[in-house]
Design a protein around this motif. Sequence first.
Motif, PDB file in Angstrom:
ATOM      1  N   SER A 172       0.826  -1.196   0.000  1.00  3.92           N
ATOM      2  CA  SER A 172       0.000   0.000   0.000  1.00  3.92           C
ATOM      3  C   SER A 172       0.868   1.256   0.000  1.00  3.92           C
TER       4      SER A 172
ATOM      5  N   SER B  35      -7.361   0.380  -1.555  1.00  2.00           N
ATOM      6  CA  SER B  35      -8.040  -0.921  -1.622  1.00  2.00           C
ATOM      7  C   SER B  35      -7.264  -2.034  -0.946  1.00  2.00           C
ATOM      8  N   LYS B  36      -5.959  -1.823  -0.799  1.00  5.21           N
ATOM      9  CA  LYS B  36      -5.156  -2.860  -0.155  1.00  5.21           C
ATOM     10  C   LYS B  36      -5.393  -2.873   1.358  1.00  5.21           C
TER      11      LYS B  36
ATOM     12  N   PRO C 104      -7.368  -2.395   5.155  1.00  8.80           N
ATOM     13  CA  PRO C 104      -8.688  -2.652   5.746  1.00  8.80           C
ATOM     14  C   PRO C 104      -9.576  -1.407   5.727  1.00  8.80           C
ATOM     15  N   GLN C 105      -8.965  -0.239   5.931  1.00  8.38           N
ATOM     16  CA  GLN C 105      -9.760   0.996   5.956  1.00  8.38           C
ATOM     17  C   GLN C 105     -10.397   1.294   4.611  1.00  8.38           C
TER      18      GLN C 105
ATOM     19  N   GLN D  72     -11.805  -0.952   2.619  1.00  9.72           N
ATOM     20  CA  GLN D  72     -12.718  -2.009   2.161  1.00  9.72           C
ATOM     21  C   GLN D  72     -14.166  -1.574   1.925  1.00  9.72           C
ATOM     22  N   PRO D  73     -14.789  -0.797   2.819  1.00 10.42           N
ATOM     23  CA  PRO D  73     -16.238  -0.554   2.637  1.00 10.42           C
ATOM     24  C   PRO D  73     -16.600   0.008   1.264  1.00 10.42           C
ATOM     25  N   GLU D  74     -15.814   0.942   0.750  1.00 12.83           N
ATOM     26  CA  GLU D  74     -16.157   1.571  -0.535  1.00 12.83           C
ATOM     27  C   GLU D  74     -15.337   0.995  -1.679  1.00 12.83           C
ATOM     28  N   ARG D  75     -14.709  -0.134  -1.456  1.00 18.56           N
ATOM     29  CA  ARG D  75     -13.712  -0.638  -2.389  1.00 18.56           C
ATOM     30  C   ARG D  75     -14.201  -0.731  -3.834  1.00 18.56           C
ATOM     31  N   GLN D  76     -15.386  -1.354  -4.034  1.00 20.45           N
ATOM     32  CA  GLN D  76     -15.838  -1.587  -5.409  1.00 20.45           C
ATOM     33  C   GLN D  76     -16.330  -0.302  -6.055  1.00 20.45           C
TER      34      GLN D  76
ATOM     35  N   GLU E 252      -9.323  -5.379 -10.032  1.00 26.89           N
ATOM     36  CA  GLU E 252     -10.311  -4.716  -9.181  1.00 26.89           C
ATOM     37  C   GLU E 252     -11.524  -4.294  -9.999  1.00 26.89           C
TER      38      GLU E 252
END
Lengths: 247, 224
Positions: A153, A186-187, A189-190, A192-196, A239
């Motif tokens: 990251s 995206s790598k 944990p923070q 993750q929620p909006e990753r996609q 991704e």
Amino acid sequence: MQITLNVWRQAGPRALGRFERYTAKDVSPHMSFLEMLDVVNEELIEAGKDPIAFEHDCREGICGSCGMVINGVPHGPKPAITVCQLHMRSFNDGDEVWIEPWRAKAFPVIRDLVIDRSALDRIIEAGGYISVRSGSAPDANAIAVPKSIADTSMDAAACIGCGACVAACPNASAMLFTAAKVAHLSKLPQGQPERQQRVLNMVEQMESESFGYCTNHGACQTACPKEISIDFIAYLNRELLTATLLG
Amino acid sequence: MGRILRLYRSSVGKKAVMGVTGLLLFGFVVVHLAGNLKVYLGPASFNSYAEFLREVGAPVFGHSEILWIGRSVLLVALVLHVAAAIQLWLMARAARPVNYRRPVHLEDTYASRTMRWGGAIIFAFVLYHLMHLTWGNAHPAFVPGDPYHNLVRGFQSLGASAAYIVAMIVVGFHIYHGVWSSLQTLGVNQENHERWRRLSAFIAAAIVIGNISIPVAVLTGIVQ
Ligand code: HEM
Ligand code: FES
């Protein structure tokens, strides 16, 4: 030492540009490239002429504003540095040097060597926010991140947004920039929620900015002052494909 | 379907289509090479392989049905591959209206820079190849149903052999960049793309050497 400069001069975004020739005399090998230009500019000002417009801020390789193409290579002949970190000792007495702005439709020339890089800002903006609790300072070790992931990251986060990748790419593609910006969140944990949604939005913005596409030449990673790898481009592709097909 | 169309509108989606179709065409080239190499086993083996291609799938499928399914898949793949290539090429041209005084090739390889013209040459070659050994109208003494004879007689002409040898080298460069690049495009390269690059170089070299050996063997009289 003495250097002959051919500098791209262009009065404004719609004006016609051309190379102009200058001689930089008494150049010390310890000067940075930008200091050499400062001296040339002082002489131009004294002679009542327009100084060469170029962008700069930190002069220590972290702000990413000083981009220019020197003898066809973004940030000049030395790998892994920005123009402000380039020293005149990398040139020889009597050298002829050609200086051009980043060339891309998405980066209109504002004046001389200064280009408008807001297209990159809009890609970042499209990335949106990450969901973290703000307010009181969080406990540093509340979220454990494996070292290898933190390192990857950080490699991506080294991007200073200078745009050398776009400048170097034969297709003027912004894939390395976008990939780095997508990956560094995206790598973790923070991220993750909006990753996609983040990757979908950032790529959509990138597509709307008249950049080219990626042919996997790899010129971007060679030009990158932070040596960001095109492995991140493969990561971005994955991704995006997963967010589209499985999301 | 909406998602797929939205994906295709992006350059990443078009590249994914190029990658998938390119890998399909690559698969064809590998299978085709395996078939070609049967020439070393003699006329009976070579001709029965050609016959097998027409009979494969029997009795569920009729004569040449599987062959035509395969051909249709390849044709669709080719059309998509070329259509995406042209769209992306136009996009790249528009993205740099003013070029550098003297563009420097930073890391781009000969193979990566010749994908577009190389692709066009391969297209022309495929047409010639079909006219030469499938339809026979570019062949001096074509005998329908005797591919072994057609191949040997065809390659005895130096011009035809030379065209094949040059075309195979072009195909080799296209495959070298194409295979590792499609893995990059499809996000398969986890890290260390250099490893994939070396693997594709190896595969491309094997395909070129395997195919070129055939006209050379005919010209030197090893295959008669
Ligand atoms: C009609 C003939 C062909 C044309 C016009 C053509 C054209 C192209 C072009 C322009 C590219 C993209 C290069 C770039 O990224 O700028 C490409 C990529 C590729 N080609 Fe072809 N090609 C042809 C035939 C083939 C064949 C016969 C194969 C199989 C051996 C093949 C396999 C590939 C692969 C795997 C890629 C990589 C796609 C990617 O980078 O994701 N192509 N081709
Ligand atoms: S001036 Fe900040 S990176 Fe060069």
